[in-house]
Design a protein around this motif. Structure first.
Motif, PDB file in Angstrom:
ATOM      1  N   PRO A 197      85.355  28.114  96.231  1.00  0.00           N
ATOM      2  CA  PRO A 197      85.916  27.019  95.421  1.00  0.00           C
ATOM      3  C   PRO A 197      85.457  25.629  95.871  1.00  0.00           C
ATOM      4  CG  PRO A 197      87.501  27.672  97.055  1.00  0.00           C
ATOM      5  CD  PRO A 197      86.277  28.519  97.302  1.00  0.00           C
ATOM      6  N   PHE A 198      84.328  25.550  96.559  1.00  0.00           N
ATOM      7  CA  PHE A 198      83.806  24.265  97.038  1.00  0.00           C
ATOM      8  C   PHE A 198      82.630  23.816  96.182  1.00  0.00           C
ATOM      9  CE2 PHE A 198      85.115  26.983 100.646  1.00  0.00           C
ATOM     10  CZ  PHE A 198      86.265  26.311 101.010  1.00  0.00           C
ATOM     11  N   HIS A 199      82.660  24.162  94.907  1.00  0.00           N
ATOM     12  CA  HIS A 199      81.548  23.882  93.998  1.00  0.00           C
ATOM     13  C   HIS A 199      81.684  22.549  93.277  1.00  0.00           C
ATOM     14  CE1 HIS A 199      84.794  25.432  91.496  1.00  0.00           C
ATOM     15  NE2 HIS A 199      84.226  24.779  90.495  1.00  0.00           N
ATOM     16  N   PHE A 200      82.770  21.824  93.496  1.00  0.00           N
ATOM     17  CA  PHE A 200      83.112  20.664  92.669  1.00  0.00           C
ATOM     18  C   PHE A 200      82.061  19.564  92.714  1.00  0.00           C
ATOM     19  CE2 PHE A 200      85.066  20.561  96.850  1.00  0.00           C
ATOM     20  CZ  PHE A 200      84.670  19.346  97.346  1.00  0.00           C
ATOM     21  N   TRP A 201      81.293  19.489  93.780  1.00  0.00           N
ATOM     22  CA  TRP A 201      80.369  18.368  93.963  1.00  0.00           C
ATOM     23  C   TRP A 201      78.999  18.601  93.344  1.00  0.00           C
ATOM     24  CZ3 TRP A 201      75.850  19.301  96.635  1.00  0.00           C
ATOM     25  CH2 TRP A 201      75.807  20.486  97.387  1.00  0.00           C
ATOM     26  N   LEU A 202      78.591  19.854  93.184  1.00  0.00           N
ATOM     27  CA  LEU A 202      77.212  20.143  92.808  1.00  0.00           C
ATOM     28  C   LEU A 202      76.835  19.656  91.402  1.00  0.00           C
ATOM     29  CD1 LEU A 202      74.617  21.390  93.843  1.00  0.00           C
ATOM     30  CD2 LEU A 202      75.386  23.610  93.005  1.00  0.00           C
ATOM     31  N   PRO A 203      77.636  19.909  90.333  1.00  0.00           N
ATOM     32  CA  PRO A 203      77.224  19.427  89.006  1.00  0.00           C
ATOM     33  C   PRO A 203      77.128  17.911  88.906  1.00  0.00           C
ATOM     34  CG  PRO A 203      78.888  21.147  88.803  1.00  0.00           C
ATOM     35  CD  PRO A 203      78.837  20.770  90.243  1.00  0.00           C
ATOM     36  N   SER A 204      78.080  17.193  89.494  1.00  0.00           N
ATOM     37  CA  SER A 204      78.050  15.733  89.394  1.00  0.00           C
ATOM     38  C   SER A 204      76.909  15.137  90.204  1.00  0.00           C
ATOM     39  CB  SER A 204      79.386  15.149  89.871  1.00  0.00           C
ATOM     40  OG  SER A 204      79.643  15.504  91.215  1.00  0.00           O
ATOM     41  N   VAL A 205      76.536  15.778  91.304  1.00  0.00           N
ATOM     42  CA  VAL A 205      75.416  15.279  92.099  1.00  0.00           C
ATOM     43  C   VAL A 205      74.095  15.535  91.391  1.00  0.00           C
ATOM     44  CG1 VAL A 205      74.125  15.650  94.237  1.00  0.00           C
ATOM     45  CG2 VAL A 205      76.598  15.415  94.325  1.00  0.00           C
ATOM     46  N   MET A 206      73.891  16.738  90.868  1.00  0.00           N
ATOM     47  CA  MET A 206      72.629  17.065  90.220  1.00  0.00           C
ATOM     48  C   MET A 206      72.442  16.328  88.904  1.00  0.00           C
ATOM     49  SD  MET A 206      71.853  21.111  90.881  1.00  0.00           S
ATOM     50  CE  MET A 206      70.357  21.000  89.914  1.00  0.00           C
ATOM     51  N   ALA A 207      73.547  15.942  88.259  1.00  0.00           N
ATOM     52  CA  ALA A 207      73.437  15.256  86.963  1.00  0.00           C
ATOM     53  C   ALA A 207      72.783  13.893  87.078  1.00  0.00           C
ATOM     54  CB  ALA A 207      74.823  15.123  86.327  1.00  0.00           C
ATOM     55  N   GLY A 208      72.812  13.269  88.255  1.00  0.00           N
ATOM     56  CA  GLY A 208      72.251  11.935  88.398  1.00  0.00           C
ATOM     57  C   GLY A 208      70.949  11.874  89.154  1.00  0.00           C
ATOM     58  N   LEU A 209      70.333  13.028  89.430  1.00  0.00           N
ATOM     59  CA  LEU A 209      69.120  13.059  90.236  1.00  0.00           C
ATOM     60  C   LEU A 209      67.889  13.324  89.383  1.00  0.00           C
ATOM     61  CD1 LEU A 209      70.300  15.148  93.340  1.00  0.00           C
ATOM     62  CD2 LEU A 209      70.102  12.669  93.146  1.00  0.00           C
ATOM     63  N   PRO A 210      66.710  12.902  89.825  1.00  0.00           N
ATOM     64  CA  PRO A 210      65.467  13.268  89.131  1.00  0.00           C
ATOM     65  C   PRO A 210      65.142  14.740  89.361  1.00  0.00           C
ATOM     66  CG  PRO A 210      64.984  11.979  91.093  1.00  0.00           C
ATOM     67  CD  PRO A 210      66.462  11.946  90.922  1.00  0.00           C
ATOM     68  N   TRP A 211      64.129  15.227  88.644  1.00  0.00           N
ATOM     69  CA  TRP A 211      63.861  16.665  88.646  1.00  0.00           C
ATOM     70  C   TRP A 211      63.420  17.175  90.010  1.00  0.00           C
ATOM     71  CZ3 TRP A 211      66.153  19.119  85.135  1.00  0.00           C
ATOM     72  CH2 TRP A 211      66.259  18.627  83.831  1.00  0.00           C
TER      73      TRP A 211
END
Length: 353
Positions: free
Chosen positions: A115-129
């Motif tokens: 249940p420690f997945h909360f950070w991954l989508p928001s971090v990847m959404a703002g990064l380049p490829w």
């Protein structure tokens, strides 16, 4: 996105050396130091373009990784107080304890496992490829190898059950989290969470299956991220209007289907290995939850695929032009994903026969 200046190569070298130092270390203090060196090398890559979204993602990533490192060093210090040594082989063999659970929890925070997945989508959404590719593949290497080293020792049935619940929860969250996503980066982040569940469930049964799954996942992710980097598609709407519609568009979609595990594509082989290895296990019932999460991922992948396919039927002239102007690298990656899974499946069937 990527600079050819010498300092970028220095940051990549520091990141790689930190990961290798952490993997090759025999002491918890060396493992922690290697992970911190890796973090120091990866953060400047995240904030290179100095945009607001990249800075926000870098701060989130730094805070979460600091939390994971704190749990890791706290658990290792407690193990040191019990075993009076920093060596992983001795301190991990003292039996199940709260300290060992805290240490594993720190590794799971760094991985982004449920249940420690909360950070991954928001971090990847703002990064380049390129940063997304490194975050989804290379940054998972050290925590996975360290978790694999812990599985060399006998865990209690209750702890294995907890790991299975976390694996099934990761697959389910990865499937249901991407249903309403419009950003491709966030969609791939939830896909990464789902694949982490499969990787962890494969690790419970066999290290070879985990390594095979991770290698296939890294290869498909590399093909997909390079294709998206080439097409510069950041949202679902942009996928419908690529630079060259037709084969380039279909290559991205087939790689997404391969990442989702549609047979007989390459991504299905890794899931098939996990299902086969878990048939004779007493934990096989969790496979149904893993499959349910993959089916939910395939649901929105197939919906997007058919919508793009029907839109391409209205642009037959553009499709003919794109077949001649298509990039050779994209075509090669598409063929590898299309026929790689079928070839490996045929080799396994012939070996069984």
């Amino acid at each position: 996105m990527f600079s050819s200046l010498p300092f970028m190569y220095m940051f990549f070298s520091v990141m790689g050396v930190g990961t290798l130092f952490s993997i090759s270390s025999l002491h918890w203090l060396g493992i922690w130091a290697g992970l911190e060196i890796n973090l120091i090398g990866f953060l400047p890559i995240l904030v290179y373009q100095k945009s607001m979204s990249e800075s926000e993602s870098a701060v989130k990533y730094f805070v979460v990784q600091a939390l994971g490192s704190s749990l890791l060093i706290f658990g290792s210090l407690n193990l040191y107080s019990l075993s009076f040594t920093w060596e992983t082989l001795v301190s991990s063999n003292i039996g199940p304890s709260v300290s060992l659970f805290i240490l594993i929890m720190g590794l799971f925070v760094k991985l982004g496992l449920f249940p420690f997945h909360f950070w991954l989508p928001s971090v990847m959404a703002g990064l380049p490829w390129l940063s997304c590719l490194l975050l989804a593949t290379w940054q998972k290497l050290a925590p996975l190898c360290l978790t694999m080293s812990l599985f060399q020792f006998e865990f209690s049935y209750a702890l294995l059950l907890v790991f299975c619940v976390l694996s099934a929860g990761s697959s389910f969250v990865g499937g249901i989290g991407g249903v309403n996503q419009t950003q491709v980066r966030a969609l791939l982040a939830y896909s990464s969470i789902g694949h982490l569940g499969w990787i962890m469930f494969g690790l419970i049964h066999s290290e070879w299956v985990m390594k095979s799954y991770f290698m296939i996942y890294v290869f498909i992710s590399f093909c997909l991220f390079m294709s998206l980097w080439y097409s510069n598609s950041g949202t679902m709407k942009n996928l419908g209007s690529l630079k060259e519609s037709g084969l380039d568009q279909m290559s991205v979609m087939f790689m997404l289907l391969s990442l989702g595990g549609l047979p007989p594509l390459l991504g299905f082989i890794s899931k098939w290995l996990v299902m086969v290895i878990s048939i004779n296990s007493h934990l096989w019932s969790f496979v149904f939850i893993l499959i349910l999460g993959s089916l939910m991922s395939l649901f929105y992948y197939l919906g997007l695929f058919f919508s793009l396919f029907l839109s391409n039927l209205k642009k037959s002239n553009n499709i003919k032009l794109s077949l001649y102007n298509s990039n050779f690298v994209l075509m090669l990656l598409l063929l590898l994903n299309l026929f790689g899974g079928l070839l490996i499946l045929m080799m396994n069937v012939l070996e069984i026969l």
